[in-house]
Design a protein around this motif. Structure first.
Motif, PDB file in Angstrom:
ATOM      1  N   ILE A 125       6.372  -0.601  -1.471  1.00  0.00           N
ATOM      2  CA  ILE A 125       5.784  -1.138  -0.241  1.00  0.00           C
ATOM      3  C   ILE A 125       6.278  -2.573  -0.108  1.00  0.00           C
ATOM      4  N   HIS A 126       6.912  -2.871   1.014  1.00  0.00           N
ATOM      5  CA  HIS A 126       7.411  -4.227   1.280  1.00  0.00           C
ATOM      6  C   HIS A 126       8.297  -4.743   0.142  1.00  0.00           C
ATOM      7  N   GLY A 127       9.118  -3.871  -0.435  1.00  0.00           N
ATOM      8  CA  GLY A 127      10.037  -4.273  -1.491  1.00  0.00           C
ATOM      9  C   GLY A 127       9.413  -4.356  -2.869  1.00  0.00           C
ATOM     10  N   LEU A 128       8.113  -4.097  -2.968  1.00  0.00           N
ATOM     11  CA  LEU A 128       7.409  -4.121  -4.249  1.00  0.00           C
ATOM     12  C   LEU A 128       7.165  -2.699  -4.713  1.00  0.00           C
ATOM     13  N   VAL A 129       7.215  -2.462  -6.017  1.00  0.00           N
ATOM     14  CA  VAL A 129       6.966  -1.130  -6.568  1.00  0.00           C
ATOM     15  C   VAL A 129       5.573  -1.116  -7.179  1.00  0.00           C
ATOM     16  N   LEU A 130       4.782  -0.120  -6.766  1.00  0.00           N
ATOM     17  CA  LEU A 130       3.414   0.031  -7.243  1.00  0.00           C
ATOM     18  C   LEU A 130       3.318   1.257  -8.130  1.00  0.00           C
ATOM     19  N   ASP A 131       2.593   1.139  -9.229  1.00  0.00           N
ATOM     20  CA  ASP A 131       2.287   2.273 -10.102  1.00  0.00           C
ATOM     21  C   ASP A 131       0.933   2.805  -9.651  1.00  0.00           C
ATOM     22  N   LEU A 132       0.941   3.978  -9.045  1.00  0.00           N
ATOM     23  CA  LEU A 132      -0.282   4.575  -8.506  1.00  0.00           C
ATOM     24  C   LEU A 132      -0.981   5.339  -9.618  1.00  0.00           C
ATOM     25  N   ASN A 133      -1.731   4.605 -10.422  1.00  0.00           N
ATOM     26  CA  ASN A 133      -2.366   5.182 -11.602  1.00  0.00           C
ATOM     27  C   ASN A 133      -3.526   6.101 -11.240  1.00  0.00           C
ATOM     28  N   LYS A 134      -4.033   6.820 -12.223  1.00  0.00           N
ATOM     29  CA  LYS A 134      -5.107   7.798 -12.004  1.00  0.00           C
ATOM     30  C   LYS A 134      -6.344   7.161 -11.392  1.00  0.00           C
ATOM     31  N   GLU A 135      -6.714   5.983 -11.880  1.00  0.00           N
ATOM     32  CA  GLU A 135      -7.896   5.289 -11.340  1.00  0.00           C
ATOM     33  C   GLU A 135      -7.720   5.037  -9.840  1.00  0.00           C
ATOM     34  N   TRP A 195      -5.976  -4.745  -3.382  1.00  0.00           N
ATOM     35  CA  TRP A 195      -6.011  -3.646  -4.349  1.00  0.00           C
ATOM     36  C   TRP A 195      -4.578  -3.255  -4.706  1.00  0.00           C
ATOM     37  N   ALA A 196      -3.734  -3.128  -3.685  1.00  0.00           N
ATOM     38  CA  ALA A 196      -2.328  -2.767  -3.905  1.00  0.00           C
ATOM     39  C   ALA A 196      -1.625  -3.799  -4.776  1.00  0.00           C
ATOM     40  N   ASN A 197      -1.940  -5.070  -4.574  1.00  0.00           N
ATOM     41  CA  ASN A 197      -1.302  -6.124  -5.370  1.00  0.00           C
ATOM     42  C   ASN A 197      -1.569  -5.971  -6.860  1.00  0.00           C
ATOM     43  N   LYS A 198      -2.689  -5.381  -7.221  1.00  0.00           N
ATOM     44  CA  LYS A 198      -3.024  -5.181  -8.633  1.00  0.00           C
ATOM     45  C   LYS A 198      -2.179  -4.081  -9.271  1.00  0.00           C
ATOM     46  N   LEU A 199      -1.505  -3.288  -8.451  1.00  0.00           N
ATOM     47  CA  LEU A 199      -0.717  -2.160  -8.941  1.00  0.00           C
ATOM     48  C   LEU A 199       0.781  -2.454  -9.026  1.00  0.00           C
ATOM     49  N   VAL A 200       1.192  -3.650  -8.601  1.00  0.00           N
ATOM     50  CA  VAL A 200       2.622  -3.990  -8.575  1.00  0.00           C
ATOM     51  C   VAL A 200       3.172  -4.088  -9.994  1.00  0.00           C
ATOM     52  N   ILE A 201       4.259  -3.350 -10.232  1.00  0.00           N
ATOM     53  CA  ILE A 201       4.919  -3.379 -11.540  1.00  0.00           C
ATOM     54  C   ILE A 201       6.346  -3.913 -11.460  1.00  0.00           C
ATOM     55  N   GLY A 202       6.881  -4.025 -10.258  1.00  0.00           N
ATOM     56  CA  GLY A 202       8.255  -4.486 -10.117  1.00  0.00           C
ATOM     57  C   GLY A 202       8.643  -4.632  -8.661  1.00  0.00           C
ATOM     58  N   GLU A 212      13.810 -14.369  -7.452  1.00  0.00           N
ATOM     59  CA  GLU A 212      12.712 -15.213  -7.946  1.00  0.00           C
ATOM     60  C   GLU A 212      11.475 -15.076  -7.065  1.00  0.00           C
ATOM     61  N   GLU A 213      11.670 -14.959  -5.766  1.00  0.00           N
ATOM     62  CA  GLU A 213      10.542 -14.777  -4.839  1.00  0.00           C
ATOM     63  C   GLU A 213       9.857 -13.434  -5.080  1.00  0.00           C
ATOM     64  N   LEU A 214      10.627 -12.401  -5.377  1.00  0.00           N
ATOM     65  CA  LEU A 214      10.078 -11.073  -5.603  1.00  0.00           C
ATOM     66  C   LEU A 214       9.209 -11.004  -6.852  1.00  0.00           C
ATOM     67  N   LYS A 215       9.447 -11.898  -7.794  1.00  0.00           N
ATOM     68  CA  LYS A 215       8.669 -11.893  -9.034  1.00  0.00           C
ATOM     69  C   LYS A 215       7.225 -12.314  -8.808  1.00  0.00           C
ATOM     70  N   THR A 216       6.942 -12.963  -7.686  1.00  0.00           N
ATOM     71  CA  THR A 216       5.573 -13.386  -7.379  1.00  0.00           C
ATOM     72  C   THR A 216       5.101 -12.914  -6.003  1.00  0.00           C
ATOM     73  N   LYS A 217       5.948 -12.208  -5.282  1.00  0.00           N
ATOM     74  CA  LYS A 217       5.596 -11.738  -3.937  1.00  0.00           C
ATOM     75  C   LYS A 217       4.365 -10.839  -3.990  1.00  0.00           C
ATOM     76  N   ARG A 218       3.597 -10.854  -2.898  1.00  0.00           N
ATOM     77  CA  ARG A 218       2.407 -10.026  -2.775  1.00  0.00           C
ATOM     78  C   ARG A 218       2.545  -9.160  -1.531  1.00  0.00           C
TER      79      ARG A 218
END
Length: 156
Positions: free
Chosen positions: A52-62, A98-105, A115-121
């Motif tokens: 989402i928006h260039g960020l990768v989220l891990d959609l965990n079971k929770e 909530w989505a920001n808590k799932l960002v893994i990369g 460098e911006e992507l390492k902290t992007k939300r």
């Protein structure tokens, strides 16, 4: 104007009026570059990633268990870029946090500097709307999906 406040093991950016901007700069796992091929491999209910928006989220079971639309709505986009679908629903700012808590990369080849992507939300709704990313048709898309599923179930 903003200042930084140290809190236990994290640094939080705080506005002068005292509101926490929730820009946690430590206490987060380091993000890494993820290729489209790697993203595509995580496309099952048990192992679901989404961009989402260039960020990768891990959609965990929770997350999947708690998602208001149910897990199937989300896992249908596992292994893919779900930005347009995410914005078409006009997710709230709390959903974006909530989505920001799932960002893994972050995605390889994303428009921003590494460098911006390492902290992007994930952008707030108002930020996405300014950039032309928020769909604006809100509840219409889920209603169409429900109607299509109901018609398919009726004729099967």
């Amino acid at each position: 104007l903003k200042h930084f406040q140290l809190s236990a093991s994290r640094v939080v950016e705080v506005r002068r009026d005292g509101l926490d901007e929730s820009r946690i700069m430590a206490d987060t796992k380091p993000r890494r570059k993820i290729t489209a091929d790697e993203l595509a491999k995580h496309n099952t209910d048990e192992d679901a990633w989404m961009a989402i928006h260039g960020l990768v989220l891990d959609l965990n079971k929770e997350f999947l268990d708690e998602h208001p639309g149910g897990p199937d709505v989300v896992t249908a986009l596992a292994g893919k870029d779900g930005t347009q679908d995410f914005e078409d629903i006009s997710h709230s700012d709390s959903a974006r946090e909530w989505a920001n808590k799932l960002v893994i990369g972050y995605m390889e080849g994303a428009a921003e500097e590494e460098e911006e992507l390492k902290t992007k939300r994930v952008p707030k709704h108002s930020e996405a709307a300014k950039a032309g990313g928020a769909g604006g048709i809100g509840a219409f898309v889920p209603a169409v999906v429900v109607l299509a599923l109901a018609i398919a179930a009726y004729f099967s």
